[in-house]
Design a protein around this motif. Structure first.
Motif, PDB file in Angstrom:
ATOM      1  N   MET A   1      -4.324  -4.603 -14.939  1.00  0.00           N
ATOM      2  CA  MET A   1      -5.442  -3.703 -14.610  1.00  0.00           C
ATOM      3  C   MET A   1      -6.513  -3.886 -15.816  1.00  0.00           C
ATOM      4  O   MET A   1      -6.382  -2.978 -16.779  1.00  0.00           O
ATOM      5  CB  MET A   1      -5.024  -2.170 -14.594  1.00  0.00           C
ATOM      6  CG  MET A   1      -6.227  -1.209 -14.719  1.00  0.00           C
ATOM      7  SD  MET A   1      -6.142   0.366 -14.514  1.00  0.00           S
ATOM      8  CE  MET A   1      -5.467   0.322 -12.846  1.00  0.00           C
ATOM      9  N   GLY A   2      -7.134  -4.830 -16.009  1.00  0.00           N
ATOM     10  CA  GLY A   2      -8.211  -5.077 -17.155  1.00  0.00           C
ATOM     11  C   GLY A   2      -8.002  -4.839 -18.389  1.00  0.00           C
ATOM     12  O   GLY A   2      -6.562  -4.671 -18.882  1.00  0.00           O
ATOM     13  N   ASP A   7     -10.285  -1.267 -15.443  1.00  0.00           N
ATOM     14  CA  ASP A   7     -10.430  -2.453 -14.123  1.00  0.00           C
ATOM     15  C   ASP A   7     -11.932  -2.812 -14.554  1.00  0.00           C
ATOM     16  O   ASP A   7     -12.827  -1.949 -14.103  1.00  0.00           O
ATOM     17  CB  ASP A   7     -10.268  -2.062 -12.947  1.00  0.00           C
ATOM     18  CG  ASP A   7     -10.430  -3.071 -11.793  1.00  0.00           C
ATOM     19  OD1 ASP A   7     -11.234  -3.874 -12.121  1.00  0.00           O
ATOM     20  OD2 ASP A   7      -9.601  -3.125 -10.854  1.00  0.00           O
ATOM     21  N   GLU A  10     -14.221  -3.068 -11.279  1.00  0.00           N
ATOM     22  CA  GLU A  10     -14.590  -1.730 -10.700  1.00  0.00           C
ATOM     23  C   GLU A  10     -15.697  -1.111 -11.687  1.00  0.00           C
ATOM     24  O   GLU A  10     -16.639  -0.586 -11.189  1.00  0.00           O
ATOM     25  CB  GLU A  10     -13.513  -0.855 -10.698  1.00  0.00           C
ATOM     26  CG  GLU A  10     -12.290  -0.899  -9.567  1.00  0.00           C
ATOM     27  CD  GLU A  10     -11.320  -0.098  -9.582  1.00  0.00           C
ATOM     28  OE1 GLU A  10     -11.449   1.009 -10.161  1.00  0.00           O
ATOM     29  OE2 GLU A  10     -10.386  -0.403  -8.649  1.00  0.00           O
ATOM     30  N   SER A 201      -7.062 -10.736 -18.415  1.00  0.00           N
ATOM     31  CA  SER A 201      -7.113  -9.586 -17.442  1.00  0.00           C
ATOM     32  C   SER A 201      -8.292  -9.501 -16.794  1.00  0.00           C
ATOM     33  O   SER A 201      -8.162  -8.751 -15.630  1.00  0.00           O
ATOM     34  CB  SER A 201      -6.857  -8.354 -18.534  1.00  0.00           C
ATOM     35  OG  SER A 201      -8.046  -8.376 -19.339  1.00  0.00           O
ATOM     36  N   ILE A 202      -9.441 -10.109 -17.190  1.00  0.00           N
ATOM     37  CA  ILE A 202     -10.786  -9.993 -16.286  1.00  0.00           C
ATOM     38  C   ILE A 202     -10.619 -10.936 -15.165  1.00  0.00           C
ATOM     39  O   ILE A 202     -10.876 -10.491 -14.140  1.00  0.00           O
ATOM     40  CB  ILE A 202     -11.857 -10.203 -17.266  1.00  0.00           C
ATOM     41  CG1 ILE A 202     -12.106  -9.167 -18.263  1.00  0.00           C
ATOM     42  CG2 ILE A 202     -13.241 -10.322 -16.257  1.00  0.00           C
ATOM     43  CD1 ILE A 202     -13.105  -9.293 -19.145  1.00  0.00           C
ATOM     44  N   GLU A 204      -7.769 -11.629 -13.788  1.00  0.00           N
ATOM     45  CA  GLU A 204      -6.903 -11.011 -12.794  1.00  0.00           C
ATOM     46  C   GLU A 204      -7.546  -9.952 -12.071  1.00  0.00           C
ATOM     47  O   GLU A 204      -7.353  -9.762 -10.761  1.00  0.00           O
ATOM     48  CB  GLU A 204      -5.747 -10.300 -13.616  1.00  0.00           C
ATOM     49  CG  GLU A 204      -4.983 -11.332 -14.010  1.00  0.00           C
ATOM     50  CD  GLU A 204      -3.731 -10.903 -15.093  1.00  0.00           C
ATOM     51  OE1 GLU A 204      -3.886  -9.527 -15.623  1.00  0.00           O
ATOM     52  OE2 GLU A 204      -2.853 -11.648 -15.519  1.00  0.00           O
ATOM     53  N   ASP A 205      -8.666  -9.242 -12.647  1.00  0.00           N
ATOM     54  CA  ASP A 205      -9.454  -8.146 -11.848  1.00  0.00           C
ATOM     55  C   ASP A 205     -10.039  -8.858 -10.932  1.00  0.00           C
ATOM     56  O   ASP A 205     -10.558  -8.286  -9.851  1.00  0.00           O
ATOM     57  CB  ASP A 205     -10.287  -7.269 -12.717  1.00  0.00           C
ATOM     58  CG  ASP A 205      -9.674  -6.245 -13.589  1.00  0.00           C
ATOM     59  OD1 ASP A 205      -8.261  -6.200 -13.114  1.00  0.00           O
ATOM     60  OD2 ASP A 205     -10.013  -5.940 -14.664  1.00  0.00           O
ATOM     61  N   LYS A 208      -8.061  -9.569  -7.849  1.00  0.00           N
ATOM     62  CA  LYS A 208      -7.769  -8.343  -7.105  1.00  0.00           C
ATOM     63  C   LYS A 208      -9.082  -8.310  -6.127  1.00  0.00           C
ATOM     64  O   LYS A 208      -8.881  -7.830  -5.132  1.00  0.00           O
ATOM     65  CB  LYS A 208      -7.637  -7.351  -7.859  1.00  0.00           C
ATOM     66  CG  LYS A 208      -7.113  -6.041  -7.257  1.00  0.00           C
ATOM     67  CD  LYS A 208      -6.766  -4.892  -8.144  1.00  0.00           C
ATOM     68  CE  LYS A 208      -8.067  -4.070  -8.533  1.00  0.00           C
ATOM     69  NZ  LYS A 208      -7.815  -2.819  -9.479  1.00  0.00           N
TER      70      LYS A 208
END
Length: 301
Positions: A1-2, A7, A10, A201-202, A204-205, A208
């Motif tokens: 999660m970010g 996130d 989001e 992480s970004i 991965e966001d 998603k």
């Protein structure tokens, strides 16, 4: 999660929605029949002397991510309608149809529900294919058409080199990657200039977001008739058409743009945008917007 538990995608989505509202649009859920709902950004108030323009996004991004750089530029001259296609955002259906024809039909029903009698249509990539189908199916409603970076003239073998380079068996593995490595590879094909380093992480966001409604989006790709073995001969269009293409498009080769221009003949104009790949509306937005504005506001193509 970010990063730091946030996130980032989001958060960015929230920012884009605020920006879109500041441009005079509001978000509306449009029930087009008993089984289907389309989420669409619509004008807060209709200006009667402004023509309507429908912006149709591509397969990777939703409406606000895709058209951020066009919304503010175009809303001054047009009544903008910016929907999420089926299975993007909150647009959904219980109907089992999945082809681009059905997406086009749903866009038409949405315009009818919003009391839009006629509109120019602008589509990019997958959205450009939907725009092409709309123009052919509803020539009395669709006026001018802008098709950007869209494989309307695809053949069954068109994606073979791309699949081979990704060692993939299906195009969804490219458009909806399940790992950071493939996402970075896809981004390199879609953009001309090297993109900035981003934390894992970004990425991965992003993955998603791209894989939201994964099953239904795979069904959309499987049901596409453009480029399939069962495709009927490509129809012609009665409207004036502007074709925009990034010279360095690594997903849909520029040759497809030339093929579409040849197919449509004198009704179409092809503009090749330098220093851009699959997303000229993002990478070269001012240039892209200039061509679109001139085309839509002119008396001819």
């Amino acid at each position: 999660m970010g990063c730091f538990g946030l996130d980032i995608i989001e958060l960015r989505q929230s920012q884009l929605e605020s920006f879109t509202r500041s441009c005079g649009l509001r978000l509306q859920l449009v029930e087009i029949d008993n089984e289907s709902v389309i989420e669409c950004w619509v004008p807060k108030s209709i200006t009667t002397h402004k023509p309507a323009v429908l912006l149709i996004h591509g397969f990777v991004f939703n409406a606000t991510f895709e058209w951020e750089k066009q919304i503010n530029a175009l809303q001054k001259a047009f009544n903008l309608f910016v929907p999420n296609l089926l299975f993007f955002g909150r647009s959904t259906t219980q109907v089992e149809k999945r082809s681009e024809f059905f997406q086009a039909e749903c866009m038409m029903k949405m315009l009818q529900q919003l009391n839009v009698k006629e509109a120019h249509v602008v589509g990019t990539s997958y959205g450009g294919i939907v725009a092409f189908r709309m123009a052919h199916m509803y020539p009395g409603v669709v006026k001018k058409v802008v098709i950007a970076s869209a494989g309307v003239c695809m053949k069954p073998s068109t994606n073979d080199p791309l699949l081979k380079s990704f060692n993939a068996s299906h195009v969804h593995e490219i458009l909806m990657p399940n790992n950071v490595q493939n996402l970075k590879k896809c981004m390199k094909l879609a953009t001309h200039k090297p993109f900035l380093f981003l934390p894992t992480s970004i990425y991965e966001d992003f993955i998603k977001m791209m894989n939201h409604n994964w099953k239904h989006k795979v069904e959309l790709l499987d049901a596409m008739l453009v480029g399939s073995k069962n495709a009927a001969p490509l129809p012609y269009l009665s409207q004036d058409v502007l074709i925009l293409w990034g010279r360095h498009d690594g997903l849909f080769n520029l040759d497809l743009g030339y093929e579409l221009k040849k197919h449509l003949g004198e009704k179409a104009k092809l503009v090749v945008i330098s220093e851009a790949a699959h997303q000229p509306h993002i990478e070269r937005s001012k240039e892209f917007n200039k061509f679109v504005m001139k085309f839509l506001e002119g008396n001819s193509k």
